[in-house]
Design a protein around this motif. Structure first.
Motif, short mmCIF file in Angstrom:
data_model
loop_
_atom_site.label_atom_id
_atom_site.label_comp_id
_atom_site.label_asym_id
_atom_site.label_seq_id
_atom_site.Cartn_x
_atom_site.Cartn_y
_atom_site.Cartn_z
N TYR A 53 31.92 22.55 67.11
CA TYR A 53 31.01 23.69 67.25
C TYR A 53 30.10 23.46 68.46
N ARG A 54 29.95 24.51 69.27
CA ARG A 54 29.00 24.50 70.38
C ARG A 54 27.74 25.20 69.89
N VAL A 55 26.64 24.49 69.91
CA VAL A 55 25.37 25.01 69.40
C VAL A 55 24.45 25.30 70.59
N THR A 56 23.94 26.51 70.66
CA THR A 56 22.97 26.88 71.70
C THR A 56 21.69 27.34 71.02
N VAL A 57 20.57 26.76 71.44
CA VAL A 57 19.26 27.21 70.95
C VAL A 57 18.54 27.83 72.13
N GLN A 58 18.21 29.11 71.99
CA GLN A 58 17.52 29.85 73.06
C GLN A 58 16.05 29.97 72.68
N VAL A 59 15.19 29.38 73.51
CA VAL A 59 13.75 29.39 73.24
C VAL A 59 13.08 30.33 74.23
N THR A 60 12.35 31.31 73.70
CA THR A 60 11.68 32.30 74.55
C THR A 60 10.19 32.35 74.21
N THR A 61 9.41 32.93 75.14
CA THR A 61 7.97 33.10 74.94
C THR A 61 7.67 34.58 74.79
N ASP A 62 6.85 34.93 73.79
CA ASP A 62 6.48 36.34 73.64
C ASP A 62 5.21 36.65 74.43
N SER A 63 4.70 37.86 74.31
CA SER A 63 3.56 38.31 75.11
C SER A 63 2.27 37.56 74.77
N THR A 64 2.22 36.94 73.60
CA THR A 64 1.01 36.20 73.20
C THR A 64 1.12 34.71 73.53
N GLY A 65 2.25 34.31 74.13
CA GLY A 65 2.42 32.90 74.48
C GLY A 65 3.09 32.06 73.41
N GLN A 66 3.46 32.71 72.31
CA GLN A 66 4.13 31.99 71.22
C GLN A 66 5.60 31.77 71.57
N LEU A 67 6.12 30.61 71.17
CA LEU A 67 7.54 30.30 71.39
C LEU A 67 8.36 30.72 70.18
N HIS A 68 9.58 31.20 70.46
CA HIS A 68 10.51 31.59 69.39
C HIS A 68 11.88 31.02 69.72
N ALA A 69 12.55 30.47 68.71
CA ALA A 69 13.87 29.86 68.91
C ALA A 69 14.93 30.63 68.13
N THR A 70 16.06 30.88 68.79
CA THR A 70 17.20 31.54 68.15
C THR A 70 18.41 30.64 68.33
N LEU A 71 19.14 30.40 67.23
CA LEU A 71 20.29 29.49 67.23
C LEU A 71 21.59 30.30 67.26
N TYR A 72 22.52 29.91 68.15
CA TYR A 72 23.82 30.55 68.25
C TYR A 72 24.91 29.49 68.08
N LEU A 73 26.00 29.88 67.40
CA LEU A 73 27.13 28.97 67.19
C LEU A 73 28.39 29.55 67.82
N ALA A 74 29.24 28.68 68.33
CA ALA A 74 30.57 29.06 68.79
C ALA A 74 31.51 27.93 68.41
N LYS A 75 32.68 28.28 67.88
CA LYS A 75 33.65 27.27 67.46
C LYS A 75 34.78 27.21 68.46
N ASP A 76 35.08 26.01 68.96
CA ASP A 76 36.18 25.85 69.92
C ASP A 76 37.48 26.40 69.32
N GLY A 77 38.18 27.23 70.12
CA GLY A 77 39.46 27.78 69.68
C GLY A 77 39.33 29.03 68.82
N SER A 78 38.12 29.50 68.57
CA SER A 78 37.92 30.71 67.75
C SER A 78 37.13 31.74 68.54
N GLU A 79 37.44 33.00 68.28
CA GLU A 79 36.69 34.07 68.93
C GLU A 79 35.51 34.47 68.06
N GLY A 80 34.54 35.07 68.68
CA GLY A 80 33.37 35.51 67.94
C GLY A 80 32.38 34.39 67.71
N LYS A 81 31.26 34.75 67.08
CA LYS A 81 30.21 33.78 66.80
C LYS A 81 30.11 33.59 65.28
N PRO A 82 30.49 32.42 64.78
CA PRO A 82 30.42 32.21 63.33
C PRO A 82 28.97 32.21 62.85
#
Length: 195
Positions: A111-140
């Protein structure tokens, strides 16, 4: 009653002291928790295997306190929370450590794991986790590992003695049985001829 100049002097003194004390602003941070699910398919094992899952960071991404998670048999477990203090994309790989228990076929999924961390207008950080499986289409939606178990290995047989010459013993038993049948047939034939 305090005179105005003394009052203003006191206010300035308090303000100066307030400015002199360094302010410790709390560092913005956020975290994610990565869950792993394990399934065991096939026969029911006599003893449950302990499965180990490994998280590896790329590009010096932040890591949890433990980079492995273990679980006995089927079920689910989580890595400790990963803390982020800077926006950006962080990348990991999640795999299962191959075991050596007889009868098991271990899942080789990556599994390839990507965590995307962004900042909102108030300066707070937010993290979103994405998964991808080698050899499979789509995001599990989850990191699922499926391990197979097939009974019949040595640990599933009762230990009643040395089985190393089992084929020899079976061959000897077959020869003996054949000899008994032939002898019995000849004796029966001899009795019929005697009458």
């Amino acid at each position: 009653m305090m005179k105005k100049p003394a009052f203003y002097l006191l206010l300035c003194l308090i303000a100066a002291i307030g400015l002199a004390v360094p302010g410790y602003a709390e560092e913005a941070s956020c975290g994610v928790v990565l869950e792993v699910e394990n399934q065991v398919m096939g026969d029911t094992p006599s003893t449950e295997e302990v499965f180990v899952f490994v998280l590896t960071a790329t590009d010096a991404a932040p890591m949890p306190e433990q980079d492995t998670v273990s679980m006995k048999g089927a079920g689910s477990s989580c890595f400790p929370s990963i803390t982020y203090t800077q926006p950006g994309d962080y990348h990991y790989t999640l795999t299962e450590k191959p075991g050596s228990a007889t009868g098991y076929t271990y899942d080789k999924a990556v599994y390839r794991v990507t965590v995307q961390v962004t900042t909102d207008s108030t300066g707070q950080l937010h993290a979103t986790l994405y998964l991808a499986k080698d050899g499979s289409e789509g995001k599990p939606a989850r990191a699922l590992f499926v391990n197979q178990y097939q009974a019949g290995g040595p640990e599933d047989s009762p230990s009643t003695g040395d089985l190393s010459n089992l084929s020899l013993w079976l061959a000897l038993s077959g020869i003996s049985l054949t000899g008994l049948l032939v002898t019995s047939f000849l004796c029966q034939k001899k009795k019929k001829t005697a009458h």
